[in-house]
Design an enzyme around this catalytic site. Structure first.
Site, PDB file in Angstrom:
ATOM      1  N   HIS A  49      47.233  44.195  33.294  1.00 43.38           N
ATOM      2  CA  HIS A  49      48.158  43.785  34.221  1.00 43.38           C
ATOM      3  C   HIS A  49      49.405  42.549  33.267  1.00 43.38           C
ATOM      4  CE1 HIS A  49      45.974  39.761  34.005  1.00 43.38           C
ATOM      5  NE2 HIS A  49      45.043  41.157  33.920  1.00 43.38           N
ATOM      6  N   TYR A  71      36.436  44.437  32.559  1.00 44.82           N
ATOM      7  CA  TYR A  71      37.337  43.909  31.942  1.00 44.82           C
ATOM      8  C   TYR A  71      37.853  42.852  31.525  1.00 44.82           C
ATOM      9  CZ  TYR A  71      40.717  39.954  32.915  1.00 44.82           C
ATOM     10  OH  TYR A  71      42.343  39.374  32.885  1.00 44.82           O
ATOM     11  N   ASP A 107      42.794  29.324  26.411  1.00 49.99           N
ATOM     12  CA  ASP A 107      43.654  30.608  26.412  1.00 49.99           C
ATOM     13  C   ASP A 107      44.989  29.864  27.380  1.00 49.99           C
ATOM     14  OD1 ASP A 107      45.591  32.377  28.162  1.00 49.99           O
ATOM     15  OD2 ASP A 107      44.759  32.843  30.046  1.00 49.99           O
ATOM     16  N   GLU A 144      47.552  35.357  41.719  1.00 50.55           N
ATOM     17  CA  GLU A 144      46.736  34.745  41.151  1.00 50.55           C
ATOM     18  C   GLU A 144      46.663  33.292  42.214  1.00 50.55           C
ATOM     19  OE1 GLU A 144      44.265  34.360  39.997  1.00 50.55           O
ATOM     20  OE2 GLU A 144      44.874  34.075  37.632  1.00 50.55           O
ATOM     21  N   ASP A 160      44.060  42.327  30.163  1.00 51.55           N
ATOM     22  CA  ASP A 160      45.166  41.288  30.465  1.00 51.55           C
ATOM     23  C   ASP A 160      46.190  41.910  29.287  1.00 51.55           C
ATOM     24  OD1 ASP A 160      46.401  39.435  30.951  1.00 51.55           O
ATOM     25  OD2 ASP A 160      44.570  38.094  30.209  1.00 51.55           O
ATOM     26  N   ASN A 184      41.163  37.723  41.814  1.00 48.86           N
ATOM     27  CA  ASN A 184      40.451  37.206  40.192  1.00 48.86           C
ATOM     28  C   ASN A 184      39.419  36.336  40.964  1.00 48.86           C
ATOM     29  OD1 ASN A 184      39.893  36.709  37.802  1.00 48.86           O
ATOM     30  ND2 ASN A 184      41.906  35.139  37.075  1.00 48.86           N
ATOM     31  N   ASP A 227      48.349  39.326  29.180  1.00 52.27           N
ATOM     32  CA  ASP A 227      49.544  38.666  29.240  1.00 52.27           C
ATOM     33  C   ASP A 227      50.691  38.615  30.055  1.00 52.27           C
ATOM     34  OD1 ASP A 227      47.089  36.121  28.352  1.00 52.27           O
ATOM     35  OD2 ASP A 227      48.073  36.483  26.584  1.00 52.27           O
ATOM     36  N   ARG A 259      51.025  41.124  37.966  1.00 51.54           N
ATOM     37  CA  ARG A 259      50.233  39.648  38.107  1.00 51.54           C
ATOM     38  C   ARG A 259      51.531  38.795  39.091  1.00 51.54           C
ATOM     39  NH1 ARG A 259      46.494  36.428  34.588  1.00 51.54           N
ATOM     40  NH2 ARG A 259      47.055  33.663  34.982  1.00 51.54           N
ATOM     41  N   CYS A 290      46.261  30.101  31.288  1.00 47.51           N
ATOM     42  CA  CYS A 290      45.342  30.656  32.524  1.00 47.51           C
ATOM     43  C   CYS A 290      45.285  30.687  33.833  1.00 47.51           C
ATOM     44  CB  CYS A 290      43.810  29.439  32.613  1.00 47.51           C
ATOM     45  SG  CYS A 290      42.737  29.734  33.797  1.00 47.51           S
ATOM     46  N   GLU A 333      52.098  38.997  33.814  1.00 48.56           N
ATOM     47  CA  GLU A 333      52.633  38.091  34.345  1.00 48.56           C
ATOM     48  C   GLU A 333      53.730  37.941  34.422  1.00 48.56           C
ATOM     49  OE1 GLU A 333      49.872  35.117  31.924  1.00 48.56           O
ATOM     50  OE2 GLU A 333      48.718  36.412  32.909  1.00 48.56           O
TER      51      GLU A 333
END
Length: 306
Positions: free
Chosen positions: A114, A44, A59, A192, A87, A215, A89, A162, A124, A116
């Site tokens: 992913h 990952y 982040d 998440e 990731d 996660n 974002d 996500r 984060c 989001e």
């Protein structure tokens, strides 16, 4: 196009009812090489780790699509047979930009990513004060990602939806967002910031038959479970994004304190053998493989050794 054998393998893992994919979070070439040497099924690429390693920043949405895609591609290129989940974002903008992001990830050979539902200046998922876009904006991101995948011949990249809406909108609204994302083309659901094992178990049931993604963040808000318990809860992919960040931070902190305090760094031994020496590190990065390839191709760069 950098064909992703990893995407096909990841889909095989997702289809295997007995398989749970456990991924360490890697942030650069060295941490990826170490994880590969241990034999993980997948890696990952953490966005937080990318921000820290490439920018030296937290982040907070400071990385660009090129920061992320370039890092993901480097990691994916170390071993094309091992899936890299990255990731992505928020996709970095409008549907047009999301499509461009997905195209970059596909060209880099990433197996999955992913996206989001935070605003572009995201943070984060285990920090407070996250701001969300409307469901329609979120679904448009997923739809754009699916369209970009369909437009790329031969690509089977896995789209992970996500949502960070649990904190502010509640469980039911978060599940509805995930279901809308799946309807728009996502393959995997990622809720998440869960705070109880009951939520962790319930979302798997509510999202079935869509595979779910878990996660595990040290110091975060979600209870930590091992691979066996994650499998029992029904999860198909479990990431530990802080794995390398934590070890690098603690290891570097301690060794810098040693050098600052004593003026030297003592060699480390295990079972009477030096560990962590220069050759061991270079071998982890492929020293022997590189020199052997050079000789096989008729090169003479390493004829006297390396």
């Amino acid at each position: 196009m950098a064909v992703s054998r990893g995407a096909a393998k990841l889909r095989e893992y997702l289809a295997d009812p007995e398989k749970v994919v456990v991924c360490p979070g890697v942030l650069d070439g060295l941490t990826a090489r170490v994880a590969l040497s241990v034999g993980f099924d997948a890696l990952y690429m953490t966005g937080a780790g990318t921000a820290i390693s490439r920018l030296g920043q937290p982040d907070l949405g400071l990385t660009t699509v090129d920061d992320m895609a370039t890092n993901a591609g480097m990691i994916a290129g170390l071993d094309r047979s091992v899936p890299v989940i990255a990731d992505a974002d928020t996709g970095f903008g409008s549907p047009l930009m999301v499509a461009r992001t997905v195209e970059k990830y596909m060209l880099q050979g990433v197996a999955a990513f992913h996206i989001e539902d935070q605003v572009t200046t995201k943070r984060c998922g285990h920090l407070l004060g996250k701001e969300l876009v409307d469901t329609s904006v979120y679904v448009a991101r997923i739809r754009a990602a699916a369209a970009a995948r369909a437009a790329m011949p031969g690509s089977d990249i896995v789209i992970i939806a996500r949502t960070d809406s649990l904190q502010s909108l509640g469980y039911d609204a978060a599940v509805e967002r995930l279901k809308a994302a799946v309807a728009a083309g996502a393959d995997v659901a990622f809720l998440e910031g869960m705070t109880t094992k009951e939520q962790m178990a319930q979302v798997v049931k509510d999202m079935a038959p869509t595979p779910c993604f878990l996660n595990m963040v040290s110091g975060g808000v979600t209870p930590l479970v091992d691979a066996a318990e994650a499998k029992a809860l029904g999860y198909k992919i479990v990431i530990w994004p802080m794995a390398c960040m934590t070890s690098v931070y603690l290891g570097m902190r301690d060794i810098c304190r040693e050098l600052k305090g004593t003026g030297r760094i003592e060699e480390k031994y295990e079972d009477g053998k030096l560990v962590g020496g220069v050759r061991e590190v270079f071998e982890c990065a492929g020293l022997s493989k590189c020199s052997a390839f050079d000789a096989e191709m008729g090169g003479t760069s390493f004829k006297n050794g390396a």
